[in-house]
Scaffold this motif. Structure first.
Motif, PDB file in Angstrom:
ATOM      1  N   ARG A  76       0.815  -1.215   0.000  1.00 34.28           N
ATOM      2  CA  ARG A  76       0.000   0.000   0.000  1.00 34.28           C
ATOM      3  C   ARG A  76       0.852   1.270   0.000  1.00 34.28           C
ATOM      4  N   HIS A  77       2.069   1.148   0.464  1.00 29.93           N
ATOM      5  CA  HIS A  77       2.920   2.336   0.572  1.00 29.93           C
ATOM      6  C   HIS A  77       3.992   2.399  -0.520  1.00 29.93           C
ATOM      7  N   THR A  78       3.738   1.684  -1.628  1.00 30.23           N
ATOM      8  CA  THR A  78       4.697   1.675  -2.740  1.00 30.23           C
ATOM      9  C   THR A  78       4.937   3.085  -3.284  1.00 30.23           C
ATOM     10  N   HIS A  79       3.883   3.904  -3.257  1.00 26.01           N
ATOM     11  CA  HIS A  79       3.978   5.241  -3.874  1.00 26.01           C
ATOM     12  C   HIS A  79       4.707   6.266  -2.995  1.00 26.01           C
ATOM     13  N   CYS A  80       5.012   5.895  -1.762  1.00 28.68           N
ATOM     14  CA  CYS A  80       5.455   6.913  -0.791  1.00 28.68           C
ATOM     15  C   CYS A  80       6.906   7.351  -0.973  1.00 28.68           C
ATOM     16  N   ASN A 115       6.642  13.345  -2.452  1.00 26.63           N
ATOM     17  CA  ASN A 115       5.179  13.487  -2.496  1.00 26.63           C
ATOM     18  C   ASN A 115       4.551  13.535  -1.101  1.00 26.63           C
ATOM     19  N   TYR A 116       5.357  13.726  -0.075  1.00 31.36           N
ATOM     20  CA  TYR A 116       4.829  13.951   1.280  1.00 31.36           C
ATOM     21  C   TYR A 116       4.515  15.444   1.397  1.00 31.36           C
ATOM     22  N   MET A 117       3.231  15.767   1.505  1.00 35.76           N
ATOM     23  CA  MET A 117       2.835  17.180   1.513  1.00 35.76           C
ATOM     24  C   MET A 117       3.134  17.822   2.865  1.00 35.76           C
ATOM     25  N   THR A 118       3.573  19.064   2.809  1.00 33.65           N
ATOM     26  CA  THR A 118       3.868  19.785   4.053  1.00 33.65           C
ATOM     27  C   THR A 118       2.966  21.022   4.109  1.00 33.65           C
ATOM     28  N   ARG A 151      -1.226  10.138  15.893  1.00 31.13           N
ATOM     29  CA  ARG A 151      -2.558   9.723  15.457  1.00 31.13           C
ATOM     30  C   ARG A 151      -2.504   8.958  14.139  1.00 31.13           C
ATOM     31  N   THR A 152      -3.594   8.232  13.904  1.00 28.72           N
ATOM     32  CA  THR A 152      -3.697   7.440  12.678  1.00 28.72           C
ATOM     33  C   THR A 152      -3.782   8.345  11.439  1.00 28.72           C
ATOM     34  N   GLY A 153      -3.202   7.880  10.349  1.00 29.61           N
ATOM     35  CA  GLY A 153      -3.324   8.584   9.063  1.00 29.61           C
ATOM     36  C   GLY A 153      -2.483   9.838   8.948  1.00 29.61           C
ATOM     37  N   THR A 154      -1.498  10.006   9.800  1.00 32.41           N
ATOM     38  CA  THR A 154      -0.707  11.250   9.765  1.00 32.41           C
ATOM     39  C   THR A 154       0.566  11.122   8.932  1.00 32.41           C
ATOM     40  N   GLY A 155       0.754   9.957   8.300  1.00 26.32           N
ATOM     41  CA  GLY A 155       1.884   9.815   7.372  1.00 26.32           C
ATOM     42  C   GLY A 155       3.123   9.181   7.987  1.00 26.32           C
ATOM     43  N   LYS A 156       2.961   8.505   9.107  1.00 29.61           N
ATOM     44  CA  LYS A 156       4.122   7.893   9.770  1.00 29.61           C
ATOM     45  C   LYS A 156       4.734   6.791   8.889  1.00 29.61           C
ATOM     46  N   THR A 157       3.861   5.879   8.442  1.00 31.20           N
ATOM     47  CA  THR A 157       4.366   4.779   7.604  1.00 31.20           C
ATOM     48  C   THR A 157       4.849   5.325   6.255  1.00 31.20           C
ATOM     49  N   HIS A 158       4.163   6.354   5.747  1.00 28.28           N
ATOM     50  CA  HIS A 158       4.572   6.991   4.484  1.00 28.28           C
ATOM     51  C   HIS A 158       6.034   7.444   4.575  1.00 28.28           C
ATOM     52  N   LEU A 159       6.348   8.205   5.612  1.00 27.50           N
ATOM     53  CA  LEU A 159       7.719   8.732   5.737  1.00 27.50           C
ATOM     54  C   LEU A 159       8.735   7.618   5.964  1.00 27.50           C
ATOM     55  N   SER A 178       4.483   4.195  16.250  1.00 27.62           N
ATOM     56  CA  SER A 178       3.393   3.782  17.139  1.00 27.62           C
ATOM     57  C   SER A 178       2.276   4.820  17.184  1.00 27.62           C
ATOM     58  N   ASN A 179       1.061   4.330  17.511  1.00 27.35           N
ATOM     59  CA  ASN A 179      -0.062   5.240  17.748  1.00 27.35           C
ATOM     60  C   ASN A 179      -0.089   5.709  19.208  1.00 27.35           C
ATOM     61  N   PHE A 180       0.818   5.189  20.015  1.00 30.82           N
ATOM     62  CA  PHE A 180       0.929   5.661  21.394  1.00 30.82           C
ATOM     63  C   PHE A 180       1.351   7.127  21.389  1.00 30.82           C
ATOM     64  N   MET A 237      -4.831  12.068   7.262  1.00 32.68           N
ATOM     65  CA  MET A 237      -4.716  12.405   5.834  1.00 32.68           C
ATOM     66  C   MET A 237      -5.515  11.435   4.959  1.00 32.68           C
ATOM     67  N   ARG A 238      -5.926  10.299   5.523  1.00 29.29           N
ATOM     68  CA  ARG A 238      -6.707   9.339   4.714  1.00 29.29           C
ATOM     69  C   ARG A 238      -8.073   9.916   4.368  1.00 29.29           C
ATOM     70  N   SER A 239      -8.558  10.806   5.229  1.00 26.27           N
ATOM     71  CA  SER A 239      -9.891  11.377   5.004  1.00 26.27           C
ATOM     72  C   SER A 239      -9.850  12.410   3.882  1.00 26.27           C
TER      73      SER A 239
HETATM   74  N1  LIG Z   1       1.714  14.620   4.351  1.00 30.57           N
HETATM   75  C1  LIG Z   1       1.267  13.708   3.492  1.00 30.57           C
HETATM   76  N2  LIG Z   1       1.402  13.901   2.156  1.00 30.57           N
HETATM   77  C2  LIG Z   1       0.945  13.005   1.270  1.00 30.57           C
HETATM   78  N3  LIG Z   1       0.308  11.872   1.601  1.00 30.57           N
HETATM   79  C3  LIG Z   1       0.147  11.627   2.913  1.00 30.57           C
HETATM   80  C4  LIG Z   1       0.620  12.504   3.908  1.00 30.57           C
HETATM   81  N4  LIG Z   1       0.311  11.996   5.123  1.00 30.57           N
HETATM   82  C5  LIG Z   1      -0.296  10.822   4.884  1.00 30.57           C
HETATM   83  N5  LIG Z   1      -0.402  10.603   3.568  1.00 30.57           N
HETATM   84  C6  LIG Z   1      -1.039   9.455   2.905  1.00 30.57           C
HETATM   85  O1  LIG Z   1      -2.134   9.079   3.722  1.00 30.57           O
HETATM   86  C7  LIG Z   1      -2.230   7.654   3.830  1.00 30.57           C
HETATM   87  C8  LIG Z   1      -2.080   7.261   5.309  1.00 30.57           C
HETATM   88  O2  LIG Z   1      -0.756   7.542   5.715  1.00 30.57           O
HETATM   89  P1  LIG Z   1       0.092   6.497   6.585  1.00 30.57           P
HETATM   90  O3  LIG Z   1      -0.311   5.128   6.242  1.00 30.57           O
HETATM   91  O4  LIG Z   1       1.513   6.858   6.464  1.00 30.57           O
HETATM   92  O5  LIG Z   1      -0.468   6.881   8.032  1.00 30.57           O
HETATM   93  P2  LIG Z   1       0.006   6.371   9.466  1.00 30.57           P
HETATM   94  O6  LIG Z   1       0.380   7.591  10.242  1.00 30.57           O
HETATM   95  O7  LIG Z   1       1.035   5.323   9.301  1.00 30.57           O
HETATM   96  O8  LIG Z   1      -1.348   5.782  10.042  1.00 30.57           O
HETATM   97  P3  LIG Z   1      -1.575   4.549  11.055  1.00 30.57           P
HETATM   98  O9  LIG Z   1      -1.151   5.038  12.409  1.00 30.57           O
HETATM   99  O10 LIG Z   1      -3.052   4.300  10.978  1.00 30.57           O
HETATM  100  O11 LIG Z   1      -0.767   3.389  10.571  1.00 30.57           O
HETATM  101  C9  LIG Z   1      -1.131   7.090   2.955  1.00 30.57           C
HETATM  102  O12 LIG Z   1      -1.678   6.790   1.685  1.00 30.57           O
HETATM  103  C10 LIG Z   1      -0.131   8.232   2.843  1.00 30.57           C
HETATM  104  O13 LIG Z   1       0.583   8.176   1.628  1.00 30.57           O
END
Ligand SMILES: Nc1ncnc2c1ncn2[C@@H]1O[C@H](COP(=O)(O)OP(=O)(O)OP(=O)(O)O)[C@@H](O)[C@H]1O
Ligand SMILES: [Mg+2]
Ligand SMILES: [Zn+2]
Length: 247
Positions: free
Chosen positions: A69-73, A77-80, A112-120, A207-209, A241-243
């Motif tokens: 799922r994170h192949t594109h990361c 392309n990480y937005m700031t 928090r979830t969806g904040t781009g941790k795994t992306h980075l 972690s989500n902690f 960011m998923r929303s």
């Molecule tokens: N700043 C950003 N710029 C571009 N894409 C982002 C950014 N932050 C998150 N995303 C995208 O949002 C999706 C969720 O990000 P990611 O999986 O990295 O979240 P996470 O913090 O690891 O969440 P979780 O804690 O639920 O695992 C991914 O598709 C990711 O590429």
């Protein structure tokens, strides 16, 4: 012709001797191996050095086991859109640049979830893989399940399973604290973290902690070890960011 790439493969002596070359054999990936046999095989092969290099690059990427799922990361392309994301990206880029200068440290990215941790983390992994580093990505739950196989399968040994997570140059341990909280399972994950510290190998823990929850969960001794050589610490407290919500 470009020089053969250098790899940090540990070869251990064996007491076996190659029957063809009468040379002492070495142990590589659990198999005895003769250098002269291997050179002969290489010379007789139809593959070029570039082909071998390409195959090794591919294998290194496959072995990293980055999530599909994170192949594109990427970092690009990480937005700031706000200071939190800017800081997170800048910390990851510095971690990468310092690593290449041999300033290797641990990283902790919480929030928090969806904040781009795994992306980075995946962007970092891909950059380091292209610099010929051996990276391993795994969730904490999968790691504990993997090592716990030694409890039921007599052909497996806990120390050997732990060692495979110590061997890589950088371990990315994701989702710490999600499904790994059974005490005995958690201990397995902690054993890997202690072993990597002892081997001076960096780990990126995700972690989500909150930072305080993580500190408590790891315990003082591991937390203290994580700080050695200047820990990179990032806390992500912004919108999911998923929303697709732009903040
Ligand atoms: N700043 C950003 N710029 C571009 N894409 C982002 C950014 N932050 C998150 N995303 C995208 O949002 C999706 C969720 O990000 P990611 O999986 O990295 O979240 P996470 O913090 O690891 O969440 P979780 O804690 O639920 O695992 C991914 O598709 C990711 O590429
Ligand atoms: Mg994630
Ligand atoms: Zn031989």
């Amino acid at each position: 012709m470009s020089a053969m790439p250098k790899f940090k493969i540990e070869l251990e002596p064996t007491n076996q001797v190659c029957s063809k070359h009468n040379e002492p054999m070495l142990m590589m990936f659990g198999r005895p191996f003769c250098k002269s046999c291997s050179n002969e095989a290489l010379q007789n092969s139809k593959f070029s050095t570039a082909d071998f290099e390409h195959m090794r690059d591919q294998k290194r990427f496959d072995n990293a086991m980055l999530p599909k799922r994170h192949t594109h990361c990427t970092f690009e392309n990480y937005m700031t859109q706000h200071s939190g994301q800017k800081y997170a990206k800048q910390q990851f880029v510095s971690f990468y640049q310092d690593y290449l200068k041999d300033l290797k440290r641990n990283g902790v990215i919480v929030g928090r979830t969806g904040t781009g941790k795994t992306h980075l983390a995946c962007a970092l992994a891909r950059n380091l893989l292209s610099k010929k580093q051996n990276i391993r990505y795994i969730t904490s739950e999968d790691m504990s399940n993997e090592i716990a196989k030694a409890w039921t399968d007599k052909s497996m040994n806990e120390s050997t399973l732990i060692a495979q997570f110590v061997a890589c140059d950088l371990l990315i341990l994701d989702e710490y604290g999600l499904h790994d909280q059974h005490e005995t399972r958690l201990q397995l994950v902690h054993k890997v973290l202690y072993a990597r510290y002892d081997a001076c190998k960096p780990t990126m823990l995700i972690s989500n902690f909150t930072k305080d929850q993580l500190k408590e969960n790891l315990g003082d001794r591991l937390w203290s070890r994580f700080q050695q050589d200047k820990l990179t610490m990032i806390e992500c407290d912004w919108e999911d960011m998923r929303s697709g919500v732009v903040v």
